[in-house]
Write an enzyme that holds these catalytic residues in place. Structure first.
Site, PDB file in Angstrom:
ATOM      1  N   TYR A 480      85.512 -73.864  19.393  1.00 53.99           N
ATOM      2  CA  TYR A 480      85.730 -73.964  20.843  1.00 53.99           C
ATOM      3  C   TYR A 480      85.768 -75.430  21.244  1.00 53.99           C
ATOM      4  O   TYR A 480      86.813 -75.993  21.462  1.00 53.99           O
ATOM      5  CB  TYR A 480      84.654 -73.174  21.615  1.00 53.99           C
ATOM      6  CG  TYR A 480      84.884 -73.169  23.108  1.00 53.99           C
ATOM      7  CD1 TYR A 480      84.133 -73.987  23.957  1.00 53.99           C
ATOM      8  CD2 TYR A 480      85.875 -72.373  23.680  1.00 53.99           C
ATOM      9  CE1 TYR A 480      84.366 -74.007  25.321  1.00 53.99           C
ATOM     10  CE2 TYR A 480      86.107 -72.388  25.051  1.00 53.99           C
ATOM     11  CZ  TYR A 480      85.345 -73.213  25.858  1.00 53.99           C
ATOM     12  OH  TYR A 480      85.593 -73.254  27.210  1.00 53.99           O
ATOM     13  N   SER A 561      91.125 -70.076  24.882  1.00 51.28           N
ATOM     14  CA  SER A 561      91.052 -70.889  26.093  1.00 51.28           C
ATOM     15  C   SER A 561      91.003 -72.372  25.748  1.00 51.28           C
ATOM     16  O   SER A 561      91.978 -72.877  25.183  1.00 51.28           O
ATOM     17  CB  SER A 561      89.834 -70.442  26.900  1.00 51.28           C
ATOM     18  OG  SER A 561      90.055 -70.690  28.233  1.00 51.28           O
ATOM     19  N   ASP A 652      95.811 -63.016  33.602  1.00 48.45           N
ATOM     20  CA  ASP A 652      94.879 -64.108  33.295  1.00 48.45           C
ATOM     21  C   ASP A 652      95.059 -65.176  34.370  1.00 48.45           C
ATOM     22  O   ASP A 652      96.016 -65.959  34.344  1.00 48.45           O
ATOM     23  CB  ASP A 652      95.167 -64.707  31.909  1.00 48.45           C
ATOM     24  CG  ASP A 652      94.100 -65.737  31.529  1.00 48.45           C
ATOM     25  OD1 ASP A 652      94.043 -66.140  30.343  1.00 48.45           O
ATOM     26  OD2 ASP A 652      93.319 -66.137  32.423  1.00 48.45           O
ATOM     27  N   HIS A 694      91.749 -62.894  31.312  1.00 51.47           N
ATOM     28  CA  HIS A 694      91.266 -63.968  30.453  1.00 51.47           C
ATOM     29  C   HIS A 694      90.346 -63.438  29.357  1.00 51.47           C
ATOM     30  O   HIS A 694      90.137 -64.110  28.353  1.00 51.47           O
ATOM     31  CB  HIS A 694      90.526 -64.999  31.310  1.00 51.47           C
ATOM     32  CG  HIS A 694      90.298 -66.295  30.611  1.00 51.47           C
ATOM     33  ND1 HIS A 694      91.309 -67.052  30.069  1.00 51.47           N
ATOM     34  CD2 HIS A 694      89.151 -66.966  30.344  1.00 51.47           C
ATOM     35  CE1 HIS A 694      90.799 -68.134  29.516  1.00 51.47           C
ATOM     36  NE2 HIS A 694      89.489 -68.113  29.653  1.00 51.47           N
TER      37      HIS A 694
HETATM   38  O1  LIG Z   1      86.866 -72.573  35.134  1.00 50.72           O
HETATM   39  C1  LIG Z   1      85.789 -72.165  34.800  1.00 50.72           C
HETATM   40  N1  LIG Z   1      85.200 -72.451  33.624  1.00 50.72           N
HETATM   41  C2  LIG Z   1      85.921 -73.246  32.626  1.00 50.72           C
HETATM   42  C3  LIG Z   1      86.961 -72.373  31.918  1.00 50.72           C
HETATM   43  O2  LIG Z   1      87.018 -71.177  32.126  1.00 50.72           O
HETATM   44  N2  LIG Z   1      87.798 -72.986  31.060  1.00 50.72           N
HETATM   45  C4  LIG Z   1      87.848 -74.402  30.762  1.00 50.72           C
HETATM   46  C5  LIG Z   1      89.127 -74.598  29.960  1.00 50.72           C
HETATM   47  C6  LIG Z   1      89.808 -73.265  29.897  1.00 50.72           C
HETATM   48  C7  LIG Z   1      88.788 -72.236  30.274  1.00 50.72           C
HETATM   49  C8  LIG Z   1      88.055 -71.681  29.058  1.00 50.72           C
HETATM   50  O3  LIG Z   1      87.814 -72.429  28.113  1.00 50.72           O
HETATM   51  O4  LIG Z   1      87.648 -70.505  29.120  1.00 50.72           O
HETATM   52  O5  LIG Z   1      84.997 -71.326  35.572  1.00 50.72           O
HETATM   53  C9  LIG Z   1      85.441 -71.162  36.937  1.00 50.72           C
HETATM   54  C10 LIG Z   1      84.626 -72.096  37.797  1.00 50.72           C
HETATM   55  C11 LIG Z   1      83.701 -71.563  38.705  1.00 50.72           C
HETATM   56  C12 LIG Z   1      82.960 -72.409  39.507  1.00 50.72           C
HETATM   57  C13 LIG Z   1      83.107 -73.778  39.396  1.00 50.72           C
HETATM   58  C14 LIG Z   1      84.036 -74.307  38.492  1.00 50.72           C
HETATM   59  C15 LIG Z   1      84.791 -73.458  37.685  1.00 50.72           C
END
Ligand SMILES: O=C(NCC(=O)N1CCC[C@H]1C(=O)O)OCc1ccccc1
Length: 724
Positions: A480, A561, A652, A694
């Site tokens: 990851y 992701s 997603d 997702h």
């Molecule tokens: O985006 C994310 N988390 C990061 C995320 O889901 N990412 C980051 C990169 C791509 C994807 C993953 O790796 O699942 O959660 C939503 C959120 C809620 C509140 C404040 C900020 C963000």
């Protein structure tokens, strides 16, 4: 066999963007709009191509059958208590969604309280979050459709299971927190989209901006909810509200991205002249006091005794510590539990009056302790095996704590820990048993691999016992590497099946960017140093080859992701090192990710192409912008890209499908279609699911079908055969 016939995909060479003087073409920009007929046709043709490839993957049926059989075992989550009732989730085995049960006592008869399977024919409506009121009279719960981040909150009266008329819409990235008078709860939402902007929630790509904190009075219409906080000057901010255990304060947690840092405001509800009713005129926000008004560190409340608050923080402590402050003297902070030299303080939970259950991450394994809430001093070490503390279910007034545990060879154990006795005992409350799984057939070890810059990278290796190191074994390497997320040992039915029936060696590389060694480890794999993640992952792959586990054509890398970005970047940088690549819902367009849904929050790890210096970080590894013909770069070697499956889904809205579609079209064009004769005979295909998102909330059958497809593809291209 014959190279695949890839469907046509228009290249619009007129789309060229200037980034700080550098011109970047974006010929598949049209793939960013999921609602055009042209994009739907592109997706349909890719799905057909992939189905034709999957038809030829002989082990797929066996995998689906064996994973289904092994997955069909009862599973439980830890119970939690409200008033005189206990609640817990349970799945008999293959139910699409887990079911919430309620009982009057731990030994008492359990009854179904909320069955999300009743909300849809195909199990695609899932429960995303819930909260039971203090008096256990009400259950507020948020439902998601097709795996979208959008949820709708509803309320059930627990005694007669009556679903109240309350419906709260456009909720996203929200917790639910009741006031202790059970009159209502705090939640977060976005403004309703303009008409026509959202047709099928979760398929749109619009940016999520202007998050707000609301309070909902039970029995009223959402339009009457109280707007408690907003910040129009900072549209990227997200807001989380939580009521303290004593019911006195509403705490406001403010984030501007995904870094472990937040502002922390509070409002003393007991001091409001007319409680929350006084704000129903809608003319003012709640009078929050700004305790922390910067993003220097993370502050997570553990407990409070009136104005005396205890926090878990990484302020001047990248491996975290516990501090205390009296709201009356908001600058006088004291340390309760110092930062550990080596281990990361992962969580702290106030229990049994004045005690703490703390969990540490030590070389990616968990330690569990009971400490004194006032002094931080150690009271007991709780004995647990190598593995992961998956949940700690307890409140400050509880003397019984439920602890979830799992590891590569432990399906799941829920311990009941009674802190009331002198020496707390860890009694097995529930043990998840997987019929047909015999842990004695497998071996788990942890190696430390030296990366390019000398950093030691931990890696877990799960294999059948007595493996002969003859480089013959198919290997699945998972990573990851971002967002302060640690990948710790967990039980996976599909990986057990791969190891048992395909002889796969399953490995997890704890590369930089994660939280395995605290905030320094996270930062060492972010922003200008993101390339460390790829170097680490490549070095662990080379280690598996050099130590004789496997060889490149038998090595598969997998990630989701941010982990999908990892896979996309690594096959660009080292196409020779892997025989197969599986990238789930990857972030592949690093120049444009911040424009869609919540992508703007990820600039904390990636930076943003909007800024010149950061553009130059991103353009160097962005998967979409670094697909090259390896046979042209190294003419003397006849290698090609590994067989690649890119996975995504139509709902997603965390990582929108356009990332995967644009990379798929680009790889198929550059490697496969733009030459009369191409050395690229390894397939480059996309698995695009419908009514799926997702990952969170995916129903059981969809999870199994996807596992069978992606690992059936892997087995085929690594030329691995089924072992009975
Ligand atoms: O985006 C994310 N988390 C990061 C995320 O889901 N990412 C980051 C990169 C791509 C994807 C993953 O790796 O699942 O959660 C939503 C959120 C809620 C509140 C404040 C900020 C963000």
């Amino acid at each position: 066999d014959e190279p695949l016939q890839y469907p046509p995909a228009r290249r619009d060479d007129s789309v060229v963007e200037d980034y700080h003087g550098t011109k970047i073409a974006d010929p598949y920009r049209w793939l960013e709009d999921p609602d055009t007929e042209e994009v739907k046709k592109f997706v349909e043709e890719q799905v057909q191509l992939t189905d034709s490839v999957l038809q030829k993957c002989e082990t797929r049926g066996k995998l689906r059958e064996t994973i289904t059989k092994l997955f069909d075992h009862p599973r439980y989550d830890a119970p939690f208590r409200r008033a005189n009732k206990y609640f817990y989730f349970h799945n008999t085995g293959l139910q699409p969604q887990n079911i919430l049960y309620v009982q009057e006592s731990l030994e008492g008869e359990a009854e179904v309280l909320l069955d999300p399977n009743a909300f849809s024919e195909d199990g695609t409506v899932s429960l995303s979050t819930l909260s039971v009121s203090e008096d256990a009279k009400y259950l507020a719960y948020a439902l998601s459709s097709s795996g979208s981040d959008w949820t709708t909150i509803k309320v059930m009266r627990i005694e007669n299971r009556n679903v109240e008329p309350d419906i709260l819409s456009w909720v996203k990235f929200s917790s639910i927190s009741w006031t202790h008078d059970s009159k209502g709860f705090f939640y977060s939402r976005y403004p309703a989209p303009k008409d026509g902007e959202v047709v099928d929630a979760g398929t749109e790509t619009n940016a999520n901006l202007h998050h707000q904190l609301y309070y909902h009075f039970l029995g009223t219409d959402q339009s009457e909810d109280i707007l408690c906080w907003k910040d129009p000057e900072n549209p990227k901010y997200t807001f989380g509200g939580s009521v303290t255990d004593d019911g006195k304060y509403i705490l406001l947690h403010i984030a501007e991205g995904c870094d472990p840092v937040n502002k922390l405001y509070y409002c003393n509800l007991s001091k409001l002249p007319n409680a929350l009713e006084g704000f129903q005129d809608g003319n003012s926000l709640l009078p929050f006091v700004k305790l922390i008004d910067n993003f220097d560190a993370q502050y997570e409340v553990i407990a409070n005794d009136d104005t005396l608050f205890t926090f878990l923080t990484n302020k001047d402590a990248p491996k975290y510590k516990i501090v205390r402050v009296d709201l009356k003297e908001p600058t006088a902070w004291v340390d309760v539990l110092q930062e550990s030299e080596k281990d990361v303080l992962e969580s702290a939970c106030a229990v049994n009056g004045n005690q703490l259950i703390v969990s540490y991450l030590s070389d990616v394994k968990y330690l569990l302790q009971v400490r004194d809430l006032k002094t931080g001093s150690l009271l007991h070490q709780l004995p647990i095996d190598i593995g992961t503390v998956s949940e700690i279910s307890a409140r400050r007034e509880d003397s019984v704590v439920f602890i979830g545990f799992t590891s590569f060879l432990t399906p799941g154990i829920i311990y009941q820990c009674n802190l009331g006795t002198e020496i707390p005992d860890m009694k097995i409350f529930r043990e998840i048993v997987v019929p047909g799984f015999d842990r004695s057939e497998f071996n788990v070890k942890q190696d430390f691999v030296t990366s390019k810059d000398g950093t030691k990278i931990p890696m877990f290796i799960v294999a059948k016992k007595d493996l002969i190191m003859d480089s013959s074994h198919p290997c699945l390497l998972y990573g990851y590497g971002g967002f302060n997320i640690s990948i710790t040992p967990y039980f996976s039915v599909s990986r057990i099946v791969l190891t048992r029936h395909l002889g796969v060696v399953f490995c997890i590389a704890n590369i930089r960017g994660g939280g395995e060694y605290g905030e320094e480890w996270h930062k060492a794999g972010s922003l200008a140093r993101k390339q460390n993640c790829f170097d680490d992952f490549i070095c662990t792959a080379e280690y598996l080859v050099s130590t004789g586990y496997t060889q490149p054509r038998k090595l598969c890398i997998e990630g989701g992701s941010n982990g999908g970005l990892l896979v996309g970047a690594c096959i660009n940088q080292r196409p020779d090192l892997f025989g197969c690549a599986l990238a789930h819902v990857g972030v592949m367009d690093m120049l444009r990710f911040h424009k869609f849904t919540i992508g703007h929050a990820w600039t904390s790890d990636y930076g943003c192409s909007h800024k010149e210096e950061e553009f130059h970080w991103l353009i160097k590894y962005s998967p979409l912008h670094n697909v090259r013909r390896p046979w042209e770069l190294y003419p003397d070697q006849s290698f090609q890209y590994p067989s690649t499956m890119l996975l995504t889904a139509d709902h997603d809205d965390r990582v929108v499908p356009l990332h995967t579609l644009k990379l798929l079209a680009t790889m198929q064009y550059i490697l496969c279609k733009s030459l009369e004769k191409t050395p690229q005979t390894n397939p480059i295909i996309g698995r695009i699911d419908c009514k799926s998102g997702h990952g969170a909330g995916r129903p059981t059958q969809k999870m199994i079908d996807e596992a069978a497809d992606r690992y059936g593809f892997m087995a085929k291209v690594l030329e691995v055969h089924w072992i009975e």
